[in-house]
Design a protein around this motif. Structure first.
Motif, PDB file in Angstrom:
ATOM      1  N   LYS A 172      -7.240  -1.635  -2.583  1.00  0.00           N
ATOM      2  CA  LYS A 172      -6.375  -1.501  -1.410  1.00  0.00           C
ATOM      3  C   LYS A 172      -7.066  -0.752  -0.269  1.00  0.00           C
ATOM      4  CE  LYS A 172      -1.728  -1.252  -1.568  1.00  0.00           C
ATOM      5  NZ  LYS A 172      -0.421  -0.703  -1.939  1.00  0.00           N
ATOM      6  N   PHE A 173      -7.861   0.270  -0.596  1.00  0.00           N
ATOM      7  CA  PHE A 173      -8.491   1.047   0.468  1.00  0.00           C
ATOM      8  C   PHE A 173      -9.497   0.230   1.278  1.00  0.00           C
ATOM      9  CE2 PHE A 173     -11.400   1.981  -3.079  1.00  0.00           C
ATOM     10  CZ  PHE A 173     -12.637   1.875  -2.486  1.00  0.00           C
ATOM     11  N   VAL A 174      -9.985  -0.876   0.721  1.00  0.00           N
ATOM     12  CA  VAL A 174     -10.908  -1.736   1.462  1.00  0.00           C
ATOM     13  C   VAL A 174     -10.150  -2.502   2.543  1.00  0.00           C
ATOM     14  CG1 VAL A 174     -12.494  -3.703   1.294  1.00  0.00           C
ATOM     15  CG2 VAL A 174     -12.500  -1.946  -0.481  1.00  0.00           C
ATOM     16  N   THR A 175      -9.001  -3.039   2.188  1.00  0.00           N
ATOM     17  CA  THR A 175      -8.211  -3.779   3.180  1.00  0.00           C
ATOM     18  C   THR A 175      -7.637  -2.841   4.233  1.00  0.00           C
ATOM     19  OG1 THR A 175      -6.255  -3.680   1.749  1.00  0.00           O
ATOM     20  CG2 THR A 175      -7.613  -5.660   1.602  1.00  0.00           C
ATOM     21  N   GLN A 176      -7.457  -1.576   3.881  1.00  0.00           N
ATOM     22  CA  GLN A 176      -6.980  -0.579   4.833  1.00  0.00           C
ATOM     23  C   GLN A 176      -8.108  -0.011   5.690  1.00  0.00           C
ATOM     24  OE1 GLN A 176      -5.219   2.232   2.119  1.00  0.00           O
ATOM     25  NE2 GLN A 176      -3.244   1.153   2.101  1.00  0.00           N
ATOM     26  N   LYS A 177      -9.339  -0.393   5.368  1.00  0.00           N
ATOM     27  CA  LYS A 177     -10.547   0.040   6.098  1.00  0.00           C
ATOM     28  C   LYS A 177     -10.673   1.564   6.168  1.00  0.00           C
ATOM     29  CE  LYS A 177     -10.686  -4.196   8.678  1.00  0.00           C
ATOM     30  NZ  LYS A 177     -11.845  -4.942   8.579  1.00  0.00           N
ATOM     31  N   LYS A 178     -10.439   2.197   5.030  1.00  0.00           N
ATOM     32  CA  LYS A 178     -10.610   3.645   4.917  1.00  0.00           C
ATOM     33  C   LYS A 178     -12.087   3.983   4.751  1.00  0.00           C
ATOM     34  CE  LYS A 178      -6.616   5.717   2.908  1.00  0.00           C
ATOM     35  NZ  LYS A 178      -6.091   6.315   1.684  1.00  0.00           N
ATOM     36  N   TYR A 179     -12.427   5.231   4.966  1.00  0.00           N
ATOM     37  CA  TYR A 179     -13.760   5.793   4.716  1.00  0.00           C
ATOM     38  C   TYR A 179     -14.860   5.167   5.574  1.00  0.00           C
ATOM     39  CZ  TYR A 179     -10.908   7.041   0.751  1.00  0.00           C
ATOM     40  OH  TYR A 179      -9.873   7.462  -0.031  1.00  0.00           O
ATOM     41  N   GLY A 180     -14.509   4.524   6.657  1.00  0.00           N
ATOM     42  CA  GLY A 180     -15.503   3.931   7.532  1.00  0.00           C
ATOM     43  C   GLY A 180     -15.889   2.509   7.162  1.00  0.00           C
ATOM     44  N   ILE A 181     -15.114   1.878   6.279  1.00  0.00           N
ATOM     45  CA  ILE A 181     -15.386   0.496   5.879  1.00  0.00           C
ATOM     46  C   ILE A 181     -15.007  -0.430   7.019  1.00  0.00           C
ATOM     47  CG2 ILE A 181     -14.739  -1.350   4.263  1.00  0.00           C
ATOM     48  CD1 ILE A 181     -14.203   0.907   2.210  1.00  0.00           C
ATOM     49  N   GLU A 182     -15.879  -1.338   7.353  1.00  0.00           N
ATOM     50  CA  GLU A 182     -15.604  -2.280   8.433  1.00  0.00           C
ATOM     51  C   GLU A 182     -15.409  -3.687   7.907  1.00  0.00           C
ATOM     52  OE1 GLU A 182     -18.537  -1.957  11.474  1.00  0.00           O
ATOM     53  OE2 GLU A 182     -18.296   0.183  11.606  1.00  0.00           O
TER      54      GLU A 182
END
Length: 90
Positions: free
Chosen positions: A80-90
């Motif tokens: 889920k945190f990838v789709t939310q673009k957390k931690y500077g993920i683009e």
């Protein structure tokens, strides 16, 4: 730039492993081991990493590729945190 230290501290280890193997080429097992040693050694030292890794493999979330590479398995799901673009993920 992705904040891996914060990611490892806040997210479940399963989700972090899923994130690492998301690319088509997968992620090298030795690099993954070093990644967790660097960012949260207790997961490796206490055996949590190996136990969770084996569970994920048994459930088909990850699988072995060639040359000690870990890849997405047939039951892999994007964290889920990838789709939310957390931690500077683009």
């Amino acid at each position: 730039m992705i904040d891996f230290k914060l990611m490892v501290e806040e997210q479940d280890i399963r989700d972090v492993i899923s994130f690492l193997v998301k690319n088509v080429n997968g992620y090298g097992y030795p690099q993954m081991d070093r990644f967790f040693c660097r960012h949260k050694f207790s997961l490796v030292g206490d055996g949590v990493f190996m136990r969770v890794f084996a569970e994920m493999e048994n459930k088909g979330e990850i699988q072995w590729g060639e040359k000690i590479v870990v890849k997405k398995g047939p039951n892999w799901k994007e964290p889920k945190f990838v789709t939310q673009k957390k931690y500077g993920i683009e």
